[in-house]
Design an enzyme around this catalytic site. Structure first.
Site, PDB file in Angstrom:
ATOM      1  N   ALA A  14      -8.685   3.593  -0.374  1.00 19.55           N
ATOM      2  CA  ALA A  14      -7.867   4.215  -1.298  1.00 19.55           C
ATOM      3  C   ALA A  14      -6.421   4.620  -0.719  1.00 19.55           C
ATOM      4  O   ALA A  14      -5.351   4.875  -1.166  1.00 19.55           O
ATOM      5  CB  ALA A  14      -8.329   5.541  -1.524  1.00 19.55           C
ATOM      6  N   CYS A  15      -6.112   4.282   0.521  1.00 16.66           N
ATOM      7  CA  CYS A  15      -4.797   4.432   1.362  1.00 16.66           C
ATOM      8  C   CYS A  15      -3.979   3.466   0.928  1.00 16.66           C
ATOM      9  O   CYS A  15      -3.874   2.262   1.485  1.00 16.66           O
ATOM     10  CB  CYS A  15      -5.099   4.534   2.819  1.00 16.66           C
ATOM     11  SG  CYS A  15      -3.757   4.642   3.738  1.00 16.66           S
ATOM     12  N   SER A  16      -2.700   3.547   0.684  1.00 23.09           N
ATOM     13  CA  SER A  16      -1.514   2.513   0.415  1.00 23.09           C
ATOM     14  C   SER A  16      -1.230   2.276   1.401  1.00 23.09           C
ATOM     15  O   SER A  16      -0.807   0.800   1.670  1.00 23.09           O
ATOM     16  CB  SER A  16      -0.592   3.402  -0.246  1.00 23.09           C
ATOM     17  OG  SER A  16       0.339   4.390   0.632  1.00 23.09           O
TER      18      SER A  16
END
Length: 119
Positions: free
Chosen positions: A9-11
């Site tokens: 979920a982390c860019s």
């Protein structure tokens, strides 16, 4: 070989994976929220980074307030490691290690480039 600890979920994690793919790097993915690192693994990564646990902690995460983070000092180092292993959301991401020992918290292009070269 390269290993990347990531949260999908982390860019920043997605960017790192994209750069690894673009470079044709061989790597393994560790979804560290599903497979938290042990205290020993955290110790190893911190030794490679030359950092203390609080340097790679996400202190603004809601869980940080819930668990009550200890003081940032040597006397509480083991507490930090235990909390980070028990609550992996506290760990900064992505952390990438290369087989030659190069290890980075790949939150910027230069750090990411250094580990891709090492891998």
């Amino acid at each position: 070989m390269i290993e990347i600890w990531l949260n999908p979920a982390c860019s920043k994690c997605r960017t790192a994976v994209g750069e690894l793919d673009a470079a044709g790097a061989e790597y393994t993915v560790r979804r560290y929220l599903d497979d938290p690192p042990t205290v020993a693994e955290l110790e190893d990564v911190l030794a490679r980074l030359g950092l203390e646990p609080w340097h790679i902690a996400r202190t603004s995460e809601p869980i940080a307030k819930q668990v009550g983070l200890p003081p940032k000092d040597a006397a509480h180092r083991a507490d930090w490691l235990r909390l980070m292993s028990e609550h992996p959301k506290l760990i900064q991401r992505p952390i990438i290690t290369a087989s030659d020992g190069t290890t980075v918290v790949a939150r910027d292009a230069d750090s990411l480039a250094s580990v891709i070269k090492a891998g």
